[in-house]
Design an enzyme around this catalytic site. Structure first.
Site, PDB file in Angstrom:
ATOM      1  N   GLN A 116       5.009  32.463  -2.520  1.00 19.80           N
ATOM      2  CA  GLN A 116       4.365  31.288  -1.945  1.00 19.80           C
ATOM      3  C   GLN A 116       4.624  30.011  -2.750  1.00 19.80           C
ATOM      4  O   GLN A 116       4.432  28.920  -2.227  1.00 19.80           O
ATOM      5  CB  GLN A 116       2.863  31.536  -1.809  1.00 19.80           C
ATOM      6  CG  GLN A 116       2.543  32.611  -0.784  1.00 19.80           C
ATOM      7  CD  GLN A 116       1.060  32.866  -0.649  1.00 19.80           C
ATOM      8  OE1 GLN A 116       0.523  33.762  -1.277  1.00 19.80           O
ATOM      9  NE2 GLN A 116       0.382  32.091   0.172  1.00 19.80           N
ATOM     10  N   ASN A 150      -1.748  43.470  -4.025  1.00 26.04           N
ATOM     11  CA  ASN A 150      -2.673  42.473  -3.505  1.00 26.04           C
ATOM     12  C   ASN A 150      -2.862  42.650  -2.003  1.00 26.04           C
ATOM     13  O   ASN A 150      -1.887  42.709  -1.251  1.00 26.04           O
ATOM     14  CB  ASN A 150      -2.144  41.060  -3.784  1.00 26.04           C
ATOM     15  CG  ASN A 150      -3.127  39.989  -3.347  1.00 26.04           C
ATOM     16  OD1 ASN A 150      -4.256  39.930  -3.841  1.00 26.04           O
ATOM     17  ND2 ASN A 150      -2.718  39.144  -2.416  1.00 26.04           N
ATOM     18  N   GLU A 151      -4.103  42.762  -1.579  1.00 30.70           N
ATOM     19  CA  GLU A 151      -4.469  42.844  -0.164  1.00 30.70           C
ATOM     20  C   GLU A 151      -3.658  43.885   0.602  1.00 30.70           C
ATOM     21  O   GLU A 151      -2.919  43.560   1.546  1.00 30.70           O
ATOM     22  CB  GLU A 151      -4.346  41.472   0.498  1.00 30.70           C
ATOM     23  CG  GLU A 151      -5.294  40.434  -0.113  1.00 30.70           C
ATOM     24  CD  GLU A 151      -5.349  39.129   0.669  1.00 30.70           C
ATOM     25  OE1 GLU A 151      -4.482  38.933   1.548  1.00 30.70           O
ATOM     26  OE2 GLU A 151      -6.254  38.328   0.398  1.00 30.70           O
ATOM     27  N   GLU A 199      -9.679  35.906  -5.247  1.00 32.25           N
ATOM     28  CA  GLU A 199      -9.290  34.824  -4.331  1.00 32.25           C
ATOM     29  C   GLU A 199     -10.514  34.365  -3.550  1.00 32.25           C
ATOM     30  O   GLU A 199     -11.312  35.186  -3.094  1.00 32.25           O
ATOM     31  CB  GLU A 199      -8.221  35.267  -3.322  1.00 32.25           C
ATOM     32  CG  GLU A 199      -6.826  35.422  -3.877  1.00 32.25           C
ATOM     33  CD  GLU A 199      -5.805  35.733  -2.792  1.00 32.25           C
ATOM     34  OE1 GLU A 199      -6.040  35.344  -1.622  1.00 32.25           O
ATOM     35  OE2 GLU A 199      -4.792  36.374  -3.102  1.00 32.25           O
ATOM     36  N   TRP A 231      -8.514  30.121  -4.682  1.00 25.78           N
ATOM     37  CA  TRP A 231      -7.214  30.091  -3.995  1.00 25.78           C
ATOM     38  C   TRP A 231      -7.092  28.716  -3.327  1.00 25.78           C
ATOM     39  O   TRP A 231      -7.865  28.388  -2.462  1.00 25.78           O
ATOM     40  CB  TRP A 231      -7.118  31.187  -2.927  1.00 25.78           C
ATOM     41  CG  TRP A 231      -5.757  31.139  -2.286  1.00 25.78           C
ATOM     42  CD1 TRP A 231      -5.410  30.463  -1.146  1.00 25.78           C
ATOM     43  CD2 TRP A 231      -4.560  31.733  -2.775  1.00 25.78           C
ATOM     44  NE1 TRP A 231      -4.070  30.613  -0.907  1.00 25.78           N
ATOM     45  CE2 TRP A 231      -3.526  31.383  -1.889  1.00 25.78           C
ATOM     46  CE3 TRP A 231      -4.246  32.523  -3.887  1.00 25.78           C
ATOM     47  CZ2 TRP A 231      -2.208  31.805  -2.068  1.00 25.78           C
ATOM     48  CZ3 TRP A 231      -2.946  32.944  -4.070  1.00 25.78           C
ATOM     49  CH2 TRP A 231      -1.940  32.578  -3.163  1.00 25.78           C
ATOM     50  N   GLU A 272       1.942  29.246   3.163  1.00 31.63           N
ATOM     51  CA  GLU A 272       0.846  30.121   3.592  1.00 31.63           C
ATOM     52  C   GLU A 272       1.315  31.076   4.695  1.00 31.63           C
ATOM     53  O   GLU A 272       0.847  31.052   5.826  1.00 31.63           O
ATOM     54  CB  GLU A 272      -0.351  29.290   4.054  1.00 31.63           C
ATOM     55  CG  GLU A 272      -1.186  28.744   2.908  1.00 31.63           C
ATOM     56  CD  GLU A 272      -1.902  29.836   2.121  1.00 31.63           C
ATOM     57  OE1 GLU A 272      -2.093  30.950   2.661  1.00 31.63           O
ATOM     58  OE2 GLU A 272      -2.269  29.576   0.961  1.00 31.63           O
ATOM     59  N   TRP A 273       2.293  31.923   4.314  1.00 29.07           N
ATOM     60  CA  TRP A 273       2.756  33.001   5.169  1.00 29.07           C
ATOM     61  C   TRP A 273       3.129  32.520   6.571  1.00 29.07           C
ATOM     62  O   TRP A 273       3.912  31.607   6.700  1.00 29.07           O
ATOM     63  CB  TRP A 273       1.722  34.129   5.191  1.00 29.07           C
ATOM     64  CG  TRP A 273       1.329  34.582   3.809  1.00 29.07           C
ATOM     65  CD1 TRP A 273       0.075  34.618   3.277  1.00 29.07           C
ATOM     66  CD2 TRP A 273       2.197  35.042   2.757  1.00 29.07           C
ATOM     67  NE1 TRP A 273       0.106  35.068   1.970  1.00 29.07           N
ATOM     68  CE2 TRP A 273       1.392  35.342   1.633  1.00 29.07           C
ATOM     69  CE3 TRP A 273       3.582  35.235   2.645  1.00 29.07           C
ATOM     70  CZ2 TRP A 273       1.906  35.819   0.425  1.00 29.07           C
ATOM     71  CZ3 TRP A 273       4.108  35.703   1.448  1.00 29.07           C
ATOM     72  CH2 TRP A 273       3.273  35.994   0.359  1.00 29.07           C
TER      73      TRP A 273
END
Length: 420
Positions: free
Chosen positions: A16, A113-114, A324, A368, A375-376
């Site tokens: 990112q 992560n996630e 986050e 965050w 952002e993806w």
């Protein structure tokens, strides 16, 4: 009052912010491939340059220092370290960039992560890399393999590095807080319990509670499979006794929290094999909750306190790092971002209540994000940063938001309170 040594931080992620997607021997990641396909990301944006932190890391350090952070959460790009995806070739320039030999200084590690987002959005919904749409099967298998990989990494660190480096390892679990739309209705209460099981429980139960998936999750998947005539056994894999144990493979609970939802039964339609039909719960926005810049992010500061208490009560009161939490901005740039200032003030106050009044063992808070970034699927159209990044500027100029200044003041205030 926050405890002494409380971690005040901000977070970023490699793809990112870094850019340098082909620099110094880096290989292609699944996000490089995904973003280079037309129609995948808003405005055909990609992370080829992003914030250019690969070259401008010293600017990021200045931002960190300006905020007075005690901790900074960053991620490592495995395609930069292992360009062909194997350990056969280790890219030494990637190692030098990250200084991977800094285990003597880094004491907090996160393996994945996630995993929920990676499994569901990447392998069922197809809106994140690698962009697969295999409803009802792939997400569960991917989630299972991520838990297996995490357990192997934890055991490896525990035996090879912990005795000397004395660090701690976990995985970062994202979860909304959810509660029944009508608390007095048993069906609504059950729907909320199922949704929590399919989100936080999916990855927290194997690691923190039982060593296996929540029973409510497994029974729901099995029942839906039977109802629709699925053959081949359970779509939710089982853990093997021959592999490293998953239970206990987290030294702290790393939580990514953004929003809350009300829940009622339904929404799964009962006609297909997919996660939505398995959990048979529909999320509803409370009209009293304000919305941040993106439609999915209702601003519910007290949701984080409720979720922290849920984790305390169900996951054996672990040490918790909020890894986050943030507020999105879209549309015209607002450096004087008053709503985000209020968001951080209100949210951190709720965390303080969880610590002081509820005795939740919270050890740190990471905003965050340090920077506006890629952002993806939303590209650079959504801004979460404490610093604005001008993506039209070749130098990617960083400018502190008002919220960044206010966050810095809050950090100084709470650090001052701790020293009294």
């Amino acid at each position: 009052m926050f405890p002494c040594g409380f971690a005040w931080g901000a977070a970023t992620a490699a793809y990112q912010i870094e850019g340098g997607w082909e620099a110094d021997g880096k290989g292609a990641s699944i996000w490089d491939t995904f973003c280079h396909e037309k129609g995948r990301v808003f405005g055909e944006h990609n992370g080829d340059i992003a914030c250019n932190s690969y070259e401008l890391w010293d600017r990021d350090l200045e931002c960190i220092q300006q905020l007075g952070l005690t901790h900074y959460r960053l991620s490592l790009s495995w395609s930069r370290l292992l360009p062909d995806g194997t350990t056969e070739h280790v890219n030494q320039k990637g190692v030098q960039y990250y200084n991977k030999t800094f285990g003597d200084r880094v004491k907090l590690w996160i393996t994945i992560n996630e995993p929920y987002v990676c499994a569901k959005l990447g392998h069922e919904d197809g809106i994140h890399a690698p962009g697969l749409k295999e409803p009802g099967t792939a997400a569960y298998l991917v989630g299972h393999n991520m838990l297996r990989a995490h357990a192997m990494a934890w055991h490896s660190y525990d035996s090879l590095y912990r005795p000397k480096q004395k660090g701690a390892v976990s995985l970062a679990i994202n979860s909304d807080w959810v509660e029944p739309l009508h608390p007095g209705c048993p069906d609504h209460v059950a729907a909320a319990e199922r949704l929590l099981a399919f989100s936080l429980g999916w990855f927290a139960w194997p690691v923190f509670v039982t060593g296996d998936y929540p029973e409510i999750m497994r029974s729901a998947i099995d029942a839906q499979s039977e109802r629709l005539g699925h053959s081949g056994g359970s779509r939710l894999p089982s853990f093997s006794e021959d592999e490293p144990q998953v239970l206990g493979t987290a030294d702290f609970f790393a939580l990514n929290y953004y929003t809350s939802r009300k829940v009622k039964p339904g929404g799964g339609h009962g006609r297909t094999l997919c996660m939505k039909s398995d959990r048979d719960a529909e999320e509803v926005l409370d009209p009293s909750w304000p919305i941040s810049g993106v439609s999915w992010l209702a601003v519910v500061p007290d949701g984080i306190r409720k979720l922290l208490n849920y984790i305390k009560d169900t996951c054996n009161n672990p040490a918790v790092y909020i890894t986050e939490n943030g507020f999105a901005q879209v549309g015209p740039l607002q450096i004087e971002d008053e709503r985000r200032c209020e968001f951080y003030k209100d949210t951190i106050l709720e965390v303080a209540k969880a610590v002081g009044e509820d005795k939740v063992n919270v050890r740190g808070y990471f905003a965050w994000s340090l920077l506006d970034n890629f952002e993806w699927a939303d590209g650079t159209s959504v801004r979460f940063g404490l610093f604005h990044v001008d993506f039209s500027d070749t130098q990617r100029r960083r400018t502190v938001y008002r919220s960044g200044q206010e966050y810095a003041k809050m950090i100084q205030k709470y650090k001052s309170d701790q020293s009294r």
